[in-house]
Design an enzyme around this catalytic site. Sequence first.
Site, PDB file in Angstrom:
ATOM      1  N   ASP A  87     -41.068 -28.529  -5.418  1.00 57.07           N
ATOM      2  CA  ASP A  87     -39.882 -27.183  -4.677  1.00 57.07           C
ATOM      3  C   ASP A  87     -40.817 -26.563  -3.541  1.00 57.07           C
ATOM      4  O   ASP A  87     -41.475 -26.353  -3.583  1.00 57.07           O
ATOM      5  CB  ASP A  87     -40.256 -26.324  -5.877  1.00 57.07           C
ATOM      6  CG  ASP A  87     -39.036 -25.474  -5.642  1.00 57.07           C
ATOM      7  OD1 ASP A  87     -38.558 -25.220  -5.138  1.00 57.07           O
ATOM      8  OD2 ASP A  87     -39.069 -23.782  -6.512  1.00 57.07           O
ATOM      9  N   HIS A 105     -37.255 -31.426   4.210  1.00 55.32           N
ATOM     10  CA  HIS A 105     -38.019 -32.253   3.193  1.00 55.32           C
ATOM     11  C   HIS A 105     -38.043 -33.639   3.460  1.00 55.32           C
ATOM     12  O   HIS A 105     -38.515 -34.199   3.037  1.00 55.32           O
ATOM     13  CB  HIS A 105     -35.776 -33.154   2.598  1.00 55.32           C
ATOM     14  CG  HIS A 105     -35.218 -31.810   1.897  1.00 55.32           C
ATOM     15  ND1 HIS A 105     -36.073 -31.362   0.114  1.00 55.32           N
ATOM     16  CD2 HIS A 105     -33.202 -30.661   2.130  1.00 55.32           C
ATOM     17  CE1 HIS A 105     -35.055 -29.982   0.192  1.00 55.32           C
ATOM     18  NE2 HIS A 105     -33.550 -30.267   0.963  1.00 55.32           N
ATOM     19  N   LEU A 123     -51.057 -47.441 -10.317  1.00 56.21           N
ATOM     20  CA  LEU A 123     -50.000 -46.198 -10.458  1.00 56.21           C
ATOM     21  C   LEU A 123     -48.913 -46.283  -9.961  1.00 56.21           C
ATOM     22  O   LEU A 123     -48.085 -47.000  -9.429  1.00 56.21           O
ATOM     23  CB  LEU A 123     -49.969 -45.097  -9.090  1.00 56.21           C
ATOM     24  CG  LEU A 123     -49.899 -43.621  -9.761  1.00 56.21           C
ATOM     25  CD1 LEU A 123     -50.631 -42.396  -9.582  1.00 56.21           C
ATOM     26  CD2 LEU A 123     -48.621 -43.516  -8.756  1.00 56.21           C
TER      27      LEU A 123
HETATM   28  C1  FPP Z   1     -36.840 -28.637  -3.950  1.00 55.83           C
HETATM   29  O1  FPP Z   1     -37.445 -28.111  -2.632  1.00 55.83           O
HETATM   30  C2  FPP Z   1     -36.663 -29.980  -3.195  1.00 55.83           C
HETATM   31  C3  FPP Z   1     -35.571 -30.936  -3.903  1.00 55.83           C
HETATM   32  C4  FPP Z   1     -34.485 -30.397  -4.125  1.00 55.83           C
HETATM   33  C5  FPP Z   1     -35.428 -32.898  -2.978  1.00 55.83           C
HETATM   34  C6  FPP Z   1     -36.798 -33.117  -2.757  1.00 55.83           C
HETATM   35  C7  FPP Z   1     -37.019 -34.050  -1.937  1.00 55.83           C
HETATM   36  C8  FPP Z   1     -37.680 -34.705  -2.132  1.00 55.83           C
HETATM   37  C9  FPP Z   1     -39.724 -34.014  -1.866  1.00 55.83           C
HETATM   38  C10 FPP Z   1     -37.931 -36.238  -0.875  1.00 55.83           C
HETATM   39  C11 FPP Z   1     -37.994 -36.994  -1.915  1.00 55.83           C
HETATM   40  C12 FPP Z   1     -38.514 -38.230  -1.632  1.00 55.83           C
HETATM   41  C13 FPP Z   1     -37.428 -38.954  -1.938  1.00 55.83           C
HETATM   42  C14 FPP Z   1     -37.594 -41.055  -1.113  1.00 55.83           C
HETATM   43  C15 FPP Z   1     -35.879 -39.191  -2.268  1.00 55.83           C
HETATM   44  P1  FPP Z   1     -36.063 -26.876  -2.038  1.00 55.83           P
HETATM   45  O2  FPP Z   1     -35.076 -27.366  -1.431  1.00 55.83           O
HETATM   46  O3  FPP Z   1     -35.127 -26.342  -3.656  1.00 55.83           O
HETATM   47  O4  FPP Z   1     -36.757 -25.093  -1.708  1.00 55.83           O
HETATM   48  P2  FPP Z   1     -36.068 -24.593  -1.662  1.00 55.83           P
HETATM   49  O5  FPP Z   1     -37.107 -23.460  -3.359  1.00 55.83           O
HETATM   50  O6  FPP Z   1     -37.800 -23.425  -1.156  1.00 55.83           O
HETATM   51  O7  FPP Z   1     -35.072 -23.771  -1.187  1.00 55.83           O
END
Ligand code: FPP
Length: 249
Positions: free
Chosen positions: A25, A42, A136
Amino acid sequence: MFKFRKKDKLQLPLDVPKHIGIIMDGNGRWAKKRMQPRVFGHKAGMEALQGVTIAAKNLGVQVLTVYAFSTENWSRPEKEVKFIMNLPVEFYERYVPELHRNNVKIQMIGDVSRLPEATYESLRKAETLTKLNTGLILNFALNYGGRAEITQAVRAISQDVLDARLNPGDISEEMIGDYLETNRLPRLLRDPDLIIRTSGELRLSNFLPWQSAYSELYFTNIMWPDFDEAALKEAILEYSRRQRRFGGV
Ligand code: FPP
């Protein structure tokens, strides 16, 4: 696995969790702080995931389940959803080869049938390429929701009872585990020993509600794109300090 770190004053044996769940997050806030669009976060988050996966593998972690997209995330702006859905395509091309060299096995849980074709295809190719790897397991929770997973399990169990394949009296906790999506993981590795959530939020947000019954929870203010090997070791050190009793004394 035990590892002594000289610089830890307590000289704790580092008890490495076999299965770690991560709620990644804070990507959006991380990007905003840098005056960048949320999607920039992201992208950085995907880079962080690569580093953490290899660090976890080197520490002896056996399963890493990462919450990449929840069933609730569809309500985000269309452009952002589209961007996130394209990440697995880039992931397959840029990151999977290194993971494959590191003997990492890629799997997924969640309702992947609803993912766009290209997203699903990239993940399926990653699964196929790495399916014989023995290191893993990197388990992506994509379009995953814990209550939906339990609902689907209840339906399947009811159907088996209706078809006389199962007696209600024989339903056990272990059997319920067999109907959940984590049933693809080795039986002793299905439940996370440790769940990490970054960015300072203190909730589980429908992530592995059944499997997390006895998980240790670790919350950090670090935003996901900044979460690295040192942060992972800190979380594992904290886990080592806790004595898990599973309700006993
Ligand atoms: C939450 O942060 C994150 C997500 C909803 C997306 C997470 C995805 C990745 C880290 C990439 C994963 C990789 C693959 C290959 C699928 P947020 O957007 O809720 O952040 P915020 O709370 O600050 O708004």
